[in-house]
Design a protein around this motif. Structure first.
Motif, PDB file in Angstrom:
ATOM      1  N   LEU A   1      -7.097  -0.955  -4.011  1.00  0.00           N
ATOM      2  CA  LEU A   1      -5.750  -1.503  -4.196  1.00  0.00           C
ATOM      3  C   LEU A   1      -5.847  -3.021  -4.044  1.00  0.00           C
ATOM      4  CD1 LEU A   1      -3.475   0.894  -2.096  1.00  0.00           C
ATOM      5  CD2 LEU A   1      -3.774   0.837  -4.571  1.00  0.00           C
TER       6      LEU A   1
ATOM      7  N   LYS B   1      -5.968   5.407   1.375  1.00  0.00           N
ATOM      8  CA  LYS B   1      -5.085   6.051   2.348  1.00  0.00           C
ATOM      9  C   LYS B   1      -5.834   7.113   3.178  1.00  0.00           C
ATOM     10  CE  LYS B   1      -1.108   5.131   2.223  1.00  0.00           C
ATOM     11  NZ  LYS B   1      -0.389   4.024   2.881  1.00  0.00           N
TER      12      LYS B   1
ATOM     13  N   CYS C   1     -10.873   6.007  -1.157  1.00  0.00           N
ATOM     14  CA  CYS C   1      -9.434   6.287  -0.988  1.00  0.00           C
ATOM     15  C   CYS C   1      -8.799   5.311   0.007  1.00  0.00           C
ATOM     16  CB  CYS C   1      -9.237   7.722  -0.498  1.00  0.00           C
ATOM     17  SG  CYS C   1      -7.503   8.106  -0.229  1.00  0.00           S
TER      18      CYS C   1
ATOM     19  N   CYS D   1      -7.540   5.553  -7.608  1.00  0.00           N
ATOM     20  CA  CYS D   1      -8.854   4.979  -7.282  1.00  0.00           C
ATOM     21  C   CYS D   1      -9.904   6.087  -7.241  1.00  0.00           C
ATOM     22  CB  CYS D   1      -8.803   4.268  -5.930  1.00  0.00           C
ATOM     23  SG  CYS D   1      -7.899   2.722  -5.983  1.00  0.00           S
TER      24      CYS D   1
ATOM     25  N   CYS E   1      -1.402  10.861  -0.140  1.00  0.00           N
ATOM     26  CA  CYS E   1      -1.843  10.333  -1.436  1.00  0.00           C
ATOM     27  C   CYS E   1      -0.695   9.579  -2.119  1.00  0.00           C
ATOM     28  CB  CYS E   1      -2.307  11.483  -2.324  1.00  0.00           C
ATOM     29  SG  CYS E   1      -2.757  10.951  -3.979  1.00  0.00           S
ATOM     30  N   ILE E   2      -1.017   8.385  -2.638  1.00  0.00           N
ATOM     31  CA  ILE E   2       0.004   7.580  -3.324  1.00  0.00           C
ATOM     32  C   ILE E   2      -0.275   7.502  -4.830  1.00  0.00           C
ATOM     33  CG2 ILE E   2       0.655   6.204  -1.316  1.00  0.00           C
ATOM     34  CD1 ILE E   2      -1.276   4.039  -2.301  1.00  0.00           C
ATOM     35  N   ASN E   3      -1.162   8.360  -5.308  1.00  0.00           N
ATOM     36  CA  ASN E   3      -1.502   8.409  -6.743  1.00  0.00           C
ATOM     37  C   ASN E   3      -1.941   7.051  -7.294  1.00  0.00           C
ATOM     38  OD1 ASN E   3      -0.896  11.114  -6.799  1.00  0.00           O
ATOM     39  ND2 ASN E   3       1.200  10.798  -7.493  1.00  0.00           N
ATOM     40  N   CYS E   4      -2.786   6.366  -6.549  1.00  0.00           N
ATOM     41  CA  CYS E   4      -3.277   5.066  -7.039  1.00  0.00           C
ATOM     42  C   CYS E   4      -4.400   5.261  -8.046  1.00  0.00           C
ATOM     43  CB  CYS E   4      -3.764   4.208  -5.880  1.00  0.00           C
ATOM     44  SG  CYS E   4      -5.202   4.874  -5.018  1.00  0.00           S
TER      45      CYS E   4
ATOM     46  N   GLY F   1      -3.914  -0.445  -8.278  1.00  0.00           N
ATOM     47  CA  GLY F   1      -5.335  -0.080  -8.214  1.00  0.00           C
ATOM     48  C   GLY F   1      -6.117  -0.731  -9.344  1.00  0.00           C
TER      49      GLY F   1
ATOM     50  N   GLY G   1       1.081   2.455  -4.931  1.00  0.00           N
ATOM     51  CA  GLY G   1      -0.146   2.883  -5.622  1.00  0.00           C
ATOM     52  C   GLY G   1      -0.284   2.351  -7.035  1.00  0.00           C
ATOM     53  N   SER G   2       0.467   1.302  -7.371  1.00  0.00           N
ATOM     54  CA  SER G   2       0.438   0.793  -8.753  1.00  0.00           C
ATOM     55  C   SER G   2      -0.709  -0.174  -9.028  1.00  0.00           C
ATOM     56  CB  SER G   2       1.729   0.037  -9.069  1.00  0.00           C
ATOM     57  OG  SER G   2       2.836   0.800  -8.739  1.00  0.00           O
TER      58      SER G   2
ATOM     59  N   MET H   1       0.811  -1.227   0.000  1.00  0.00           N
ATOM     60  CA  MET H   1       0.000   0.000   0.000  1.00  0.00           C
ATOM     61  C   MET H   1       0.841   1.273   0.000  1.00  0.00           C
ATOM     62  SD  MET H   1      -2.884  -1.037   2.708  1.00  0.00           S
ATOM     63  CE  MET H   1      -1.962  -2.203   3.654  1.00  0.00           C
TER      64      MET H   1
END
Lengths: 106, 247
Positions: free
Chosen positions: B75, B216, B214, B153, B148-151, B66, B63-64, B60
């Motif tokens: 995720l 996160k 989200c 979602c 934020c991990i830029n997933c 999703g 963020g790849s 987690m």
């Protein structure tokens, strides 16, 4: 190797059928119809009031029947539902953020 | 360890062979503590090596991974087998073009992230020979938005982005708000010119789905609503001749 990304269609008229969350959102936003109706009713009532006591009493009498009372009760419940979904979501988000800021403050 | 047989219904799309996506079923012997990503990795390693998808950290952070799991953007490394029924549908994230199988094209979002100027903008010179000082209270104001991990979602859950690709979107707006709230930043009014424009915060109709999905708990919907207030305040400050809101 050629790139040919596939774009999944999203209907502009039925997008809210995609999941339950969107349907609840649409139900919430549909209260705008009731707001419009009450705006119209208020203007209508003011016009009757300006027209004199007879017209005003006639208007009041028109509102005192089972259909109108049931409609107003339905509208009240619908607005409460909206407030729980929209209002509490806003307030909770803001409160959570404020509490986080406060708890970190030294 | 107990094993459970699971049906994975995975969306497939090969741009060189297929006109449109289709679904392929895989029967996967899953262990109790597996996440969906483990099941997909099992398919890749043991059943079908042609399956394409993105993943990296399995914790987690990157963020790849999703994807849509039974219609919900999540995720795959955070979605556990034990919480799901025996049949699971896995699709690429909604609202994005499909590059191949479970891989989506993220070019548009990358441009939007760049557009909101997600870096500290200073009008003054930085302090000479010492660091910027920031209190814990000042940090708390924006800390959640740094998670934020830029997933993506949130983009996948946002119907507004699905219908209107010009909308800047939840993650980019939350990132911009993170810098607007940073006490070291002085670029708020510069950024608000972009954020309070037609395709910025005012395109958001507050469905709130971005925050609900989200992984996160960044709460981009809150960031956008706060920015609407900021945008309106800044507008009236400019109209009434007060100085701008940059710190």
């Amino acid at each position: 190797m050629s790139r040919q990304p596939y774009i999944r269609p999203l209907s502009k008229t039925t997008w809210y059928m995609r999941n339950g969350r969107y349907r609840v959102y649409m139900l919430r936003e549909m209260t705008c119809l009731l707001v419009g109706f009450y705006a119209f009713l208020t203007i209508f009532a003011l016009a009757k009031l300006a027209a004199g006591p007879d017209q005003w009493n006639q208007f009041l009498a028109s509102q005192q029947n089972k259909v109108m009372i049931a409609f107003h009760a339905f509208a009240l419940l619908y607005f409460l539902l909206r407030d729980v979904h929209f209002g509490s979501a806003c307030r909770m988000r803001y409160l959570r953020w404020c509490l986080k800021c406060q708890s970190e403050r030294i | 360890m107990n094993k459970r047989q699971m049906e994975l219904e995975v969306m497939r799309y090969d741009p060189e062979q297929d006109d449109k996506p289709w679904f392929q079923n895989y029967s996967v012997p899953c262990e109790d503590d597996w996440a969906i990503l483990d099941a997909i990795n099992y398919v890749k390693e043991n059943i079908d090596t042609t399956l394409s998808y993105r993943w990296s950290c399995h914790m987690m952070v990157c963020g790849s991974c999703g994807m849509m799991i039974n219609g919900e953007p999540s995720l795959t490394c955070k979605t556990f087998i034990r919480d799901l029924p025996d049949k699971v549908r896995v699709e690429p994230l909604e609202n994005f073009p499909v590059e191949r199988d479970l891989v989506v094209v993220l070019d548009d979002v990358m441009q939007k992230l760049h557009k909101v100027q997600p870096y500290i903008i200073r009008k003054d010179d930085p302090p000479q020979g010492k660091e910027h000082q920031q209190s814990r209270g000042a940090l708390a104001k924006f800390k959640q938005y740094t998670m934020c991990i830029n997933c993506m979602c949130c983009y996948s859950a946002c119907p507004q982005y699905g219908l209107n690709k010009d909308f800047i979107g939840p993650a980019a707006l939350a990132l911009a708000h993170r810098y607007n709230l940073d006490s070291r930043d002085q670029g708020k009014s510069q950024r608000l010119n972009i954020l309070a424009d037609h395709d910025g915060v005012w395109d958001c109709s507050f469905v709130g789905a971005c925050s609900e999905v989200c992984p996160k708990h960044v709460d981009p919907a809150a960031a956008i609503q706060q920015m609407k207030i900021d945008g309106a305040m800044e507008f009236w400050k400019q109209k009434l001749g007060f100085p701008g809101g940059d710190s």
